[in-house]
Design an enzyme around this catalytic site. Structure first.
Site, PDB file in Angstrom:
ATOM      1  N   SER A 107       0.830  -1.213   0.000  1.00  0.00           N
ATOM      2  CA  SER A 107       0.000   0.000   0.000  1.00  0.00           C
ATOM      3  C   SER A 107       0.863   1.262   0.000  1.00  0.00           C
ATOM      4  O   SER A 107       1.954   1.283   0.579  1.00  0.00           O
ATOM      5  CB  SER A 107      -0.871  -0.005   1.256  1.00  0.00           C
ATOM      6  OG  SER A 107      -1.423   1.268   1.488  1.00  0.00           O
ATOM      7  N   TYR A 130      -2.326   5.591  -4.286  1.00  0.00           N
ATOM      8  CA  TYR A 130      -3.391   6.572  -4.066  1.00  0.00           C
ATOM      9  C   TYR A 130      -2.964   7.835  -4.785  1.00  0.00           C
ATOM     10  O   TYR A 130      -1.814   8.285  -4.626  1.00  0.00           O
ATOM     11  CB  TYR A 130      -3.545   6.886  -2.573  1.00  0.00           C
ATOM     12  CG  TYR A 130      -4.350   5.884  -1.788  1.00  0.00           C
ATOM     13  CD1 TYR A 130      -5.620   5.500  -2.216  1.00  0.00           C
ATOM     14  CD2 TYR A 130      -3.870   5.339  -0.599  1.00  0.00           C
ATOM     15  CE1 TYR A 130      -6.377   4.584  -1.473  1.00  0.00           C
ATOM     16  CE2 TYR A 130      -4.627   4.436   0.143  1.00  0.00           C
ATOM     17  CZ  TYR A 130      -5.878   4.068  -0.305  1.00  0.00           C
ATOM     18  OH  TYR A 130      -6.624   3.178   0.416  1.00  0.00           O
ATOM     19  N   THR A 156      -5.895   2.675  -6.860  1.00  0.00           N
ATOM     20  CA  THR A 156      -7.148   2.604  -6.100  1.00  0.00           C
ATOM     21  C   THR A 156      -7.995   3.815  -6.430  1.00  0.00           C
ATOM     22  O   THR A 156      -7.556   4.953  -6.290  1.00  0.00           O
ATOM     23  CB  THR A 156      -6.849   2.517  -4.592  1.00  0.00           C
ATOM     24  OG1 THR A 156      -6.115   1.311  -4.371  1.00  0.00           O
ATOM     25  CG2 THR A 156      -8.119   2.490  -3.771  1.00  0.00           C
ATOM     26  N   LYS A 252      -8.439  -0.594  -9.048  1.00  0.00           N
ATOM     27  CA  LYS A 252      -9.062  -1.256  -7.886  1.00  0.00           C
ATOM     28  C   LYS A 252     -10.164  -0.384  -7.293  1.00  0.00           C
ATOM     29  O   LYS A 252      -9.933   0.791  -6.998  1.00  0.00           O
ATOM     30  CB  LYS A 252      -7.987  -1.524  -6.821  1.00  0.00           C
ATOM     31  CG  LYS A 252      -8.536  -2.071  -5.515  1.00  0.00           C
ATOM     32  CD  LYS A 252      -7.401  -2.455  -4.579  1.00  0.00           C
ATOM     33  CE  LYS A 252      -7.896  -3.006  -3.266  1.00  0.00           C
ATOM     34  NZ  LYS A 252      -8.369  -1.969  -2.352  1.00  0.00           N
ATOM     35  N   HIS A 276     -13.767  -1.772  -1.189  1.00  0.00           N
ATOM     36  CA  HIS A 276     -12.731  -1.431  -0.200  1.00  0.00           C
ATOM     37  C   HIS A 276     -12.998  -2.180   1.110  1.00  0.00           C
ATOM     38  O   HIS A 276     -12.796  -1.654   2.206  1.00  0.00           O
ATOM     39  CB  HIS A 276     -12.720   0.092   0.037  1.00  0.00           C
ATOM     40  CG  HIS A 276     -11.347   0.659   0.277  1.00  0.00           C
ATOM     41  ND1 HIS A 276     -10.608   1.295  -0.678  1.00  0.00           N
ATOM     42  CD2 HIS A 276     -10.574   0.692   1.395  1.00  0.00           C
ATOM     43  CE1 HIS A 276      -9.466   1.712  -0.182  1.00  0.00           C
ATOM     44  NE2 HIS A 276      -9.406   1.337   1.088  1.00  0.00           N
TER      45      HIS A 276
HETATM   46  C1  FMN Z   1      -6.925  -2.412   7.514  1.00  0.00           C
HETATM   47  C2  FMN Z   1      -7.171  -2.203   6.058  1.00  0.00           C
HETATM   48  C3  FMN Z   1      -6.401  -1.274   5.365  1.00  0.00           C
HETATM   49  C4  FMN Z   1      -6.600  -1.101   4.008  1.00  0.00           C
HETATM   50  N1  FMN Z   1      -5.787  -0.225   3.320  1.00  0.00           N
HETATM   51  C5  FMN Z   1      -5.913  -0.121   1.976  1.00  0.00           C
HETATM   52  C6  FMN Z   1      -5.001   0.677   1.241  1.00  0.00           C
HETATM   53  O1  FMN Z   1      -4.081   1.272   1.781  1.00  0.00           O
HETATM   54  N2  FMN Z   1      -5.181   0.740  -0.100  1.00  0.00           N
HETATM   55  C7  FMN Z   1      -6.200   0.080  -0.743  1.00  0.00           C
HETATM   56  O2  FMN Z   1      -6.323   0.172  -1.969  1.00  0.00           O
HETATM   57  N3  FMN Z   1      -7.053  -0.696  -0.055  1.00  0.00           N
HETATM   58  C8  FMN Z   1      -6.935  -0.820   1.276  1.00  0.00           C
HETATM   59  N4  FMN Z   1      -7.783  -1.641   1.962  1.00  0.00           N
HETATM   60  C9  FMN Z   1      -8.771  -2.437   1.233  1.00  0.00           C
HETATM   61  C10 FMN Z   1      -8.176  -3.799   0.852  1.00  0.00           C
HETATM   62  O3  FMN Z   1      -7.154  -3.653  -0.087  1.00  0.00           O
HETATM   63  C11 FMN Z   1      -9.243  -4.753   0.276  1.00  0.00           C
HETATM   64  O4  FMN Z   1      -9.937  -4.101  -0.757  1.00  0.00           O
HETATM   65  C12 FMN Z   1     -10.233  -5.234   1.325  1.00  0.00           C
HETATM   66  O5  FMN Z   1      -9.588  -5.458   2.564  1.00  0.00           O
HETATM   67  C13 FMN Z   1     -10.885  -6.536   0.870  1.00  0.00           C
HETATM   68  O6  FMN Z   1     -11.822  -6.987   1.791  1.00  0.00           O
HETATM   69  P1  FMN Z   1     -11.508  -8.102   2.899  1.00  0.00           P
HETATM   70  O7  FMN Z   1     -10.717  -7.438   3.955  1.00  0.00           O
HETATM   71  O8  FMN Z   1     -12.868  -8.490   3.359  1.00  0.00           O
HETATM   72  O9  FMN Z   1     -10.743  -9.232   2.235  1.00  0.00           O
HETATM   73  C14 FMN Z   1      -7.616  -1.823   3.329  1.00  0.00           C
HETATM   74  C15 FMN Z   1      -8.380  -2.745   4.044  1.00  0.00           C
HETATM   75  C16 FMN Z   1      -8.168  -2.946   5.390  1.00  0.00           C
HETATM   76  C17 FMN Z   1      -8.987  -3.985   6.105  1.00  0.00           C
END
Ligand code: FMN
Length: 378
Positions: A107, A130, A156, A252, A276
């Protein structure tokens, strides 16, 4: 780790081991958490079709993502502050993913920097971008990802503004972070976590600290980041990014058919159907409900990846059956990381792999390519 037999076990172990503010930051979703819960509920509502007396010897979970061979249709999703679940979390998760033969996504909001991870692993990883208001900084991030030979750029597109997570506010995970007595006592009561974070390379946003003038400590960095989300972001910016990045581009955060059609026209190699992880628009449909119409509209012109609610190999099978090429795992591996560092991430991947393999056998399929709507019972 052998006693950890399912992702829920890892989740419970992470809940015990990681300070509450960081555990809930990972576990929670936005507002009433309707979309977060729908991601799980809708996956669980898809029944698989049990078949018998089919020769299922010599099965394989191997496939390709973006043309690259993988041992399993899974990649690790980008997770902001991953290194606060366990010291050096991004490096450990990347090593676990590579050892398992699947991609890892770093990330923009990681603790370890692009360069830290690149210096600690021997294969390329994906970098998630981002787009911030400071386009010069965005360009420099792209250059840094290219310099360490990241094999895909994951742009994203669903975070022009932050959905509110009530749990984070209540836990002081705000801008600036609030170091309340309760948080400090809680952290002090998690010695394994403390030790891992104390030993880790960094405790702040590694991709940003030292790269933006005057931004060194957590408070100033989190202020800078909060002011950098860009509400003007549009498809023109996607074009601009595509011009800057010569490698494979993944978009994404697509949940709507019209947006999927736009995404397919950008020349991106793949899109990720994603809300997300239920952390942005609460009330949006679950990712799995959004998947089939997107596959039908653009599945022949762009590779379709999926995330949101994946907690088992059965879930991976459901998403593949509805047309995804592969899934991204977010919380499932984050729980593993919190529960046991690299070994915990390895265990999370193993659990999903074994569940997928057995589910393939019990639905009568031998390869990922054979998984389609015929494995669904309802
Ligand atoms: C703690 C956390 C931090 C996340 N940070 C980002 C991020 O920095 N960039 C991003 O594109 N998605 C981020 N996401 C979304 C994840 O990439 C992903 O889309 C999502 O966790 C998928 O769902 P799941 O947790 O049910 O598998 C984050 C999700 C979580 C849970």
């Amino acid at each position: 780790m052998k006693n950890m037999t399912c992702i829920e076990d890892l989740r419970q172990a992470a809940r015990r081991r990681v300070p509450r503010a960081f555990y809930e930051y990972a576990d929670g979703g936005s507002y009433a958490e309707q979309t977060l819960n729908a991601n799980r509920k809708d996956l669980e509502g898809i029944n698989l079709r049990q078949r018998v007396l089919v020769d299922v010897s010599n099965r394989s979970t191997a496939t390709t993502i973006l043309g690259e061979p993988v041992s399993l249709p899974l990649a690790l999703a980008p997770i902001g502050l991953c290194g606060m679940q366990h010291g050096d979390g991004e490096i450990l998760a990347c090593r676990a993913a590579h050892a398992a033969g699947i991609p890892f996504t770093l990330s923009t909001m990681s603790i370890c920097s692009i360069e830290d991870v690149a210096a600690s692993v021997d294969k390329p990883f994906w970098f998630q971008l981002y787009v911030m208001k400071d386009r010069g900084f965005v360009r420099s991030l792209i250059e840094r990802a290219a310099a360490v030979k990241c094999s895909a750029l994951v742009l994203t597109v669903d975070l022009q503004i932050l959905g509110q997570r009530h749990r984070d506010i209540k836990n002081g995970m705000t801008v600036p972070p609030q170091w309340r007595l309760g948080n400090i006592v809680d952290m002090a009561s998690k010695p394994l976590w403390l030790l891992s974070v104390a030993r880790g390379k960094r405790r702040t946003f590694g991709n940003i600290a030292g790269h933006v003038r005057g931004m060194e400590n957590f408070n100033s960095l989190s202020h800078w980041i909060a002011g950098q989300f860009d509400e003007t972001l549009s498809w023109k910016d996607v074009e601009w990014i595509a011009d800057q990045w010569q490698g494979k581009l993944i978009l994404k955060g697509i949940l709507d058919v019209d947006d999927a059609r736009m995404a397919a026209k950008t020349g991106a190699a793949a899109l990720v159907v994603s809300n997300h992880g239920g952390r942005q628009l609460d009330g949006a449909p679950s990712s799995i409900a959004a998947l089939p119409p997107i596959v039908e509209a653009v599945g022949s012109s762009i590779e379709i990846l999926f995330d949101g609610g994946i907690r088992s190999g059965q879930d991976v099978m459901r998403a593949i059956a509805l047309g995804a090429r592969a899934c991204l795992s977010g919380r499932a591996y984050v729980y593993g990381l919190g529960a046991g560092g690299q070994a915990g991430v390895t265990r999370a991947i193993e659990i999903i792999r074994n569940e997928l393999d057995v589910s393939m056998a019990l639905t009568g399929v031998k390869s990922i390519g054979e998984i389609d709507r015929r494995v669904i019972a309802n």
